[in-house]
Design a protein around this motif. Structure first.
Motif, PDB file in Angstrom:
ATOM      1  N   ILE A 103       0.836  -1.207   0.000  1.00  0.00           N
ATOM      2  CA  ILE A 103       0.000   0.000   0.000  1.00  0.00           C
ATOM      3  C   ILE A 103       0.866   1.250   0.000  1.00  0.00           C
ATOM      4  CG2 ILE A 103      -1.610   1.351   1.413  1.00  0.00           C
ATOM      5  CD1 ILE A 103      -2.848  -1.436   2.213  1.00  0.00           C
ATOM      6  N   ASN A 104       1.888   1.293   0.869  1.00  0.00           N
ATOM      7  CA  ASN A 104       2.774   2.457   0.907  1.00  0.00           C
ATOM      8  C   ASN A 104       3.487   2.654  -0.426  1.00  0.00           C
ATOM      9  OD1 ASN A 104       2.175   3.156   3.553  1.00  0.00           O
ATOM     10  ND2 ASN A 104       3.866   1.982   4.403  1.00  0.00           N
ATOM     11  N   LEU A 105       3.980   1.567  -0.986  1.00  0.00           N
ATOM     12  CA  LEU A 105       4.692   1.640  -2.260  1.00  0.00           C
ATOM     13  C   LEU A 105       3.783   2.163  -3.368  1.00  0.00           C
ATOM     14  CD1 LEU A 105       7.133   1.081  -4.094  1.00  0.00           C
ATOM     15  CD2 LEU A 105       6.387  -1.306  -4.222  1.00  0.00           C
ATOM     16  N   ILE A 106       2.600   1.609  -3.478  1.00  0.00           N
ATOM     17  CA  ILE A 106       1.668   2.029  -4.532  1.00  0.00           C
ATOM     18  C   ILE A 106       1.265   3.486  -4.333  1.00  0.00           C
ATOM     19  CG2 ILE A 106      -0.666   1.698  -5.454  1.00  0.00           C
ATOM     20  CD1 ILE A 106      -0.206  -1.354  -4.833  1.00  0.00           C
ATOM     21  N   TYR A 107       0.923   3.852  -3.105  1.00  0.00           N
ATOM     22  CA  TYR A 107       0.493   5.221  -2.818  1.00  0.00           C
ATOM     23  C   TYR A 107       1.584   6.225  -3.179  1.00  0.00           C
ATOM     24  CZ  TYR A 107      -1.133   9.312  -0.261  1.00  0.00           C
ATOM     25  OH  TYR A 107      -1.528  10.583   0.074  1.00  0.00           O
ATOM     26  N   LEU A 108       2.803   5.984  -2.692  1.00  0.00           N
ATOM     27  CA  LEU A 108       3.892   6.922  -2.956  1.00  0.00           C
ATOM     28  C   LEU A 108       4.267   6.960  -4.434  1.00  0.00           C
ATOM     29  CD1 LEU A 108       6.124   6.199   0.165  1.00  0.00           C
ATOM     30  CD2 LEU A 108       4.834   8.305  -0.306  1.00  0.00           C
ATOM     31  N   ALA A 109       4.280   5.803  -5.099  1.00  0.00           N
ATOM     32  CA  ALA A 109       4.669   5.759  -6.509  1.00  0.00           C
ATOM     33  C   ALA A 109       3.628   6.423  -7.403  1.00  0.00           C
ATOM     34  CB  ALA A 109       4.890   4.310  -6.953  1.00  0.00           C
ATOM     35  N   VAL A 110       2.359   6.233  -7.096  1.00  0.00           N
ATOM     36  CA  VAL A 110       1.301   6.801  -7.935  1.00  0.00           C
ATOM     37  C   VAL A 110       1.207   8.311  -7.722  1.00  0.00           C
ATOM     38  CG1 VAL A 110      -1.205   6.875  -8.287  1.00  0.00           C
ATOM     39  CG2 VAL A 110      -0.026   4.680  -8.155  1.00  0.00           C
ATOM     40  N   ARG A 111       1.230   8.743  -6.480  1.00  0.00           N
ATOM     41  CA  ARG A 111       1.097  10.185  -6.198  1.00  0.00           C
ATOM     42  C   ARG A 111       2.377  10.934  -6.536  1.00  0.00           C
ATOM     43  NH1 ARG A 111      -3.080  12.631  -3.205  1.00  0.00           N
ATOM     44  NH2 ARG A 111      -1.435  13.874  -2.288  1.00  0.00           N
ATOM     45  N   CYS A 112       3.511  10.341  -6.206  1.00  0.00           N
ATOM     46  CA  CYS A 112       4.824  10.906  -6.527  1.00  0.00           C
ATOM     47  C   CYS A 112       4.899  12.389  -6.159  1.00  0.00           C
ATOM     48  CB  CYS A 112       5.157  10.665  -7.995  1.00  0.00           C
ATOM     49  SG  CYS A 112       6.926  10.530  -8.273  1.00  0.00           S
ATOM     50  N   ASP A 113       4.406  12.726  -4.970  1.00  0.00           N
ATOM     51  CA  ASP A 113       4.345  14.104  -4.499  1.00  0.00           C
ATOM     52  C   ASP A 113       5.372  14.302  -3.384  1.00  0.00           C
ATOM     53  OD1 ASP A 113       3.250  16.733  -4.083  1.00  0.00           O
ATOM     54  OD2 ASP A 113       2.127  15.924  -2.386  1.00  0.00           O
ATOM     55  N   ASP A 114       6.221  15.315  -3.511  1.00  0.00           N
ATOM     56  CA  ASP A 114       7.257  15.555  -2.507  1.00  0.00           C
ATOM     57  C   ASP A 114       6.676  15.710  -1.103  1.00  0.00           C
ATOM     58  OD1 ASP A 114       9.408  15.336  -4.219  1.00  0.00           O
ATOM     59  OD2 ASP A 114       9.525  17.492  -4.610  1.00  0.00           O
ATOM     60  N   ALA A 115       5.514  16.345  -0.990  1.00  0.00           N
ATOM     61  CA  ALA A 115       4.898  16.533   0.323  1.00  0.00           C
ATOM     62  C   ALA A 115       4.543  15.186   0.961  1.00  0.00           C
ATOM     63  CB  ALA A 115       3.646  17.404   0.208  1.00  0.00           C
ATOM     64  N   ASP A 116       4.096  14.224   0.151  1.00  0.00           N
ATOM     65  CA  ASP A 116       3.787  12.895   0.680  1.00  0.00           C
ATOM     66  C   ASP A 116       5.056  12.184   1.151  1.00  0.00           C
ATOM     67  OD1 ASP A 116       1.007  12.990   0.327  1.00  0.00           O
ATOM     68  OD2 ASP A 116       1.185  12.347  -1.759  1.00  0.00           O
ATOM     69  N   PHE A 117       6.140  12.313   0.382  1.00  0.00           N
ATOM     70  CA  PHE A 117       7.404  11.711   0.793  1.00  0.00           C
ATOM     71  C   PHE A 117       7.917  12.371   2.069  1.00  0.00           C
ATOM     72  CE2 PHE A 117       7.452  10.218  -3.609  1.00  0.00           C
ATOM     73  CZ  PHE A 117       7.929   8.925  -3.458  1.00  0.00           C
TER      74      PHE A 117
END
Length: 169
Positions: A103-117
């Motif tokens: 879930i974390n991988l998919i969420y971060l990869a799809v959104r690819c938003d610096d704020a999320d990282f």
């Protein structure tokens, strides 16, 4: 071998839904589930080849994604091992981190938003900050004498913070 060749070598596992719907026991699902997990492991390993990098190292966000891919592959390997050994209780233990990492991988990869990282790193570093404070308190109680393991742990936490762009302050 390039990524496409790796993908071409992975056997696609058919899911016989009509046959599975007729089954009466959990055992009937094990072989299909095991093979699907094996396929997922192979795809995950291949995905590790596709994460961008120019040879000089990944930036922080790509390193986070790469770390998730590596963790997911290791968890899948452990899950397959426990399945092969018919250890359902320990197999179940591995499933939560498999899902969380996915879930974390998919969420971060799809959104690819610096704020999320940034949020992910800040949240992930909370445990390190608590451990850092705990070690510092223990050292202070002993008049500032840190043991060798405490020194190594403090250095490791400080290095992790520097590499992640996170401030321990």
């Amino acid at each position: 071998m390039d990524v496409q060749e790796h993908l071409d070598d992975i056997a696609v596992i058919p899911v016989p839904l009509a046959e599975l719907q007729k089954t009466k026991t959990e055992e009937d699902f094990v072989e299909v589930a095991f093979n699907l997990l094996k396929e997922a492991g192979e795809l995950t390993c291949t995905a590790g080849y596709t994460i961008p990098g120019d040879g000089s190292g990944w930036d922080r966000n790509h390193a986070i994604l790469g770390g998730h891919v590596v963790r997911l592959f290791k968890l899948i390997c452990a899950t397959l091992d426990q399945t092969q050994q018919h250890r359902r209780e320990t197999l179940a233990i591995f499933m939560r981190p498999v899902f969380e990492t996915s879930i974390n991988l998919i969420y971060l990869a799809v959104r690819c938003d610096d704020a999320d990282f940034d949020s992910y790193v800040s949240y992930s570093m909370q445990h390190e900050r608590k451990l850092y404070d705990h070690i510092k308190e223990n050292v202070e109680r002993r008049a500032g004498e840190a043991s060798p393991i405490e020194k190594r742990m403090l250095n490791s936490i400080e290095k992790t913070a520097r590499n992640s762009g996170y401030s321990l302050d």
